[in-house]
Design a protein around this motif. Structure first.
Motif, PDB file in Angstrom:
ATOM      1  N   GLN A 145       0.550   6.874 -14.251  1.00 17.56           N
ATOM      2  CA  GLN A 145       0.169   8.107 -13.573  1.00 17.56           C
ATOM      3  C   GLN A 145      -1.021   7.895 -12.643  1.00 17.56           C
ATOM      4  O   GLN A 145      -1.057   8.415 -11.524  1.00 17.56           O
ATOM      5  N   LYS A 146      -1.979   7.135 -13.110  1.00 17.99           N
ATOM      6  CA  LYS A 146      -3.147   6.830 -12.284  1.00 17.99           C
ATOM      7  C   LYS A 146      -2.746   6.013 -11.056  1.00 17.99           C
ATOM      8  O   LYS A 146      -3.223   6.255  -9.937  1.00 17.99           O
ATOM      9  N   SER A 179      -0.753   8.251  -8.559  1.00 20.75           N
ATOM     10  CA  SER A 179      -1.649   9.220  -7.918  1.00 20.75           C
ATOM     11  C   SER A 179      -2.407   8.552  -6.777  1.00 20.75           C
ATOM     12  O   SER A 179      -2.541   9.115  -5.682  1.00 20.75           O
ATOM     13  N   LYS A 180      -2.912   7.346  -7.046  1.00 19.23           N
ATOM     14  CA  LYS A 180      -3.621   6.598  -6.013  1.00 19.23           C
ATOM     15  C   LYS A 180      -2.676   6.224  -4.876  1.00 19.23           C
ATOM     16  O   LYS A 180      -3.032   6.313  -3.692  1.00 19.23           O
ATOM     17  N   ASP A 239      -1.970   9.132  -2.608  1.00 14.34           N
ATOM     18  CA  ASP A 239      -3.114   9.347  -1.713  1.00 14.34           C
ATOM     19  C   ASP A 239      -3.099   8.333  -0.566  1.00 14.34           C
ATOM     20  O   ASP A 239      -3.419   8.675   0.585  1.00 14.34           O
ATOM     21  N   LYS A 251       2.204  19.185  -3.404  1.00 10.64           N
ATOM     22  CA  LYS A 251       2.722  18.150  -4.288  1.00 10.64           C
ATOM     23  C   LYS A 251       3.519  18.800  -5.415  1.00 10.64           C
ATOM     24  O   LYS A 251       2.955  19.497  -6.247  1.00 10.64           O
ATOM     25  N   PHE A 298       6.409  15.505 -11.221  1.00  7.65           N
ATOM     26  CA  PHE A 298       5.043  14.994 -11.234  1.00  7.65           C
ATOM     27  C   PHE A 298       4.049  16.124 -10.966  1.00  7.65           C
ATOM     28  O   PHE A 298       3.038  16.257 -11.662  1.00  7.65           O
ATOM     29  N   ALA A 350       8.577  12.965  -7.460  1.00  6.29           N
ATOM     30  CA  ALA A 350       7.528  13.753  -6.811  1.00  6.29           C
ATOM     31  C   ALA A 350       8.057  14.224  -5.464  1.00  6.29           C
ATOM     32  O   ALA A 350       8.777  13.483  -4.778  1.00  6.29           O
TER      33      ALA A 350
END
Length: 374
Positions: A32-33, A36-37, A40, A59, A63, A75
């Motif tokens: 998940q981390k 997410s990065k 971005d 978003k 997700f 997502a």
């Protein structure tokens, strides 16, 4: 995935369901981390290099809703672009913009120290750019859909207040909206309706989705319909943040088996008090079952699809250990109230008639019944 794995995949004791969800269904925090990065990075790349500028990004997908399963999830990134003047302009320039976005991502993407690879599968959706983020080490992947769209409702999007549905749709139509193009206007409302739910309810959604995703059948109703059905079951039968997971699962499975009576809707975003909205919603509620109206966009019946296979699988799972007590007694579902009759018919008011199973499916008298707001 292969058909027939539903029952076997949940052949564990009812008391162990919470641990099963925690250990096997909740997404890997490291993945998940990473994603997410990566998202971005993707949005930053488009913002800095693409000639088409976004006013905002929504978003969504599992997700964004907080219902993503371990292993594979999705997502949806709805990118509202300033360059579109109306929906006709969006249709005319969409292919050009999608090609530009893919070219920029292929050029500027570098693994952002996350262990993820970026792949572009065959593009099967004409309105979107599809890509995939894959972690081989964590055995996880995410399907990402980029949707460049016209921002019809302006900065901030639709707010979670009761809207006058017909004037809103008329406004969108005046801007050239066709078919389901208006759906992206409701992306934040759709996401927040699910994402703001209690943690344990979202865990129950994960359990239902794990059961649902076993059979491979394109004709099934969308998984979002099962998410909404789970929320409905919890609202009507429980409403508490602490509950027994087996009871919640049994309730949803009973509702699936009674899909021919399903009529599920919410009035949190649209009110019966507005005459035009009321007329439209009453018309929707009298359509053929199963009916599961999107709480963000009540013109969309999410419940369309073949429920027969799901009903068979639900019945099969009812015999498994996960829905029986230590003594072998079948777990009892929550009481989800039923109201007889057709919406708008006077004799529908009154106590519910007897039905054949304890977890009742609802045929609402819509002038009498309003679901609890989330």
């Amino acid at each position: 995935m292969s058909h027939g794995g539903n029952s076997e995949s949940l052949g564990i004791a009812a008391k162990d369901l919470d641990r099963f969800i925690q250990d096997h269904l909740k997404p890997n925090p490291q993945f998940q981390k990473q994603v997410s990065k990566a998202i971005d990075v993707i949005l930053g790349c488009l913002r800095e290099n693409c000639v088409y500028k976004a006013s905002r990004v929504s978003k969504g997908g599992s997700f964004g809703r907080g219902t993503d399963l371990r292993g594979g999830c999705d997502a949806e990134l709805v990118i509202f672009l300033n360059c579109f003047h109306d929906y006709k302009d969006q249709r005319a320039r969409r292919t050009e913009i999608l090609n530009e976005m893919q070219a920029q991502l292929e050029t500027c993407w570098q693994d952002p120290d996350s262990g993820l690879s970026l792949r572009f599968p065959d593009q099967t959706v004409t309105r979107a750019l599809q890509l995939q983020l894959v972690s081989t080490a964590l055995e996880s992947w995410m399907d990402v859909t980029l949707l460049p769209v016209f921002d019809a409702v302006g900065e901030g999007g639709l707010q979670p207040v009761p809207w006058r549905l017909i004037p809103l749709l008329a406004m969108l139509h005046s801007l050239g909206c066709q078919g389901s193009e208006h759906a992206t206007c409701f992306s934040e409302l759709r996401r927040d309706f699910v994402n703001t739910r209690p943690t344990k309810l979202k865990s129950l959604i994960l359990l239902v989705k794990h059961w649902y995703r076993q059979p491979a059948c394109a004709a099934l109703p969308p998984v979002y319909a099962l998410e909404l059905l789970t929320i409905f079951a919890w609202e009507q039968g429980c409403g508490k943040e602490s509950f027994k997971m087996a009871e919640g699962l049994k309730t949803v499975l009973e509702l699936v088996q009674q899909h021919q009576q399903l009529c599920v809707y919410w009035t949190v975003n649209y009110s019966f008090e507005d005459p035009d909205s009321r007329t439209h919603l009453l018309g929707q509620l009298q359509k053929k079952r199963p009916l599961v109206l999107d709480p963000a966009d009540p013109t969309w019946n999410v419940g369309q699809g073949s429920w027969e296979l799901l009903a068979q699988e639900a019945a099969a799972l009812g015999t498994q250990a996960c829905l029986r007590s230590r003594e072998g007694v079948s777990v009892q579902p929550w009481n989800v109230m039923v109201r007889g009759g057709v919406p708008g018919v006077a004799d529908a008011v009154g106590p519910p008639p007897p039905v054949a199973f304890p977890c009742w499916c609802n045929v609402f008298s819509c002038w009498e019944h309003t679901l609890l707001s989330p």
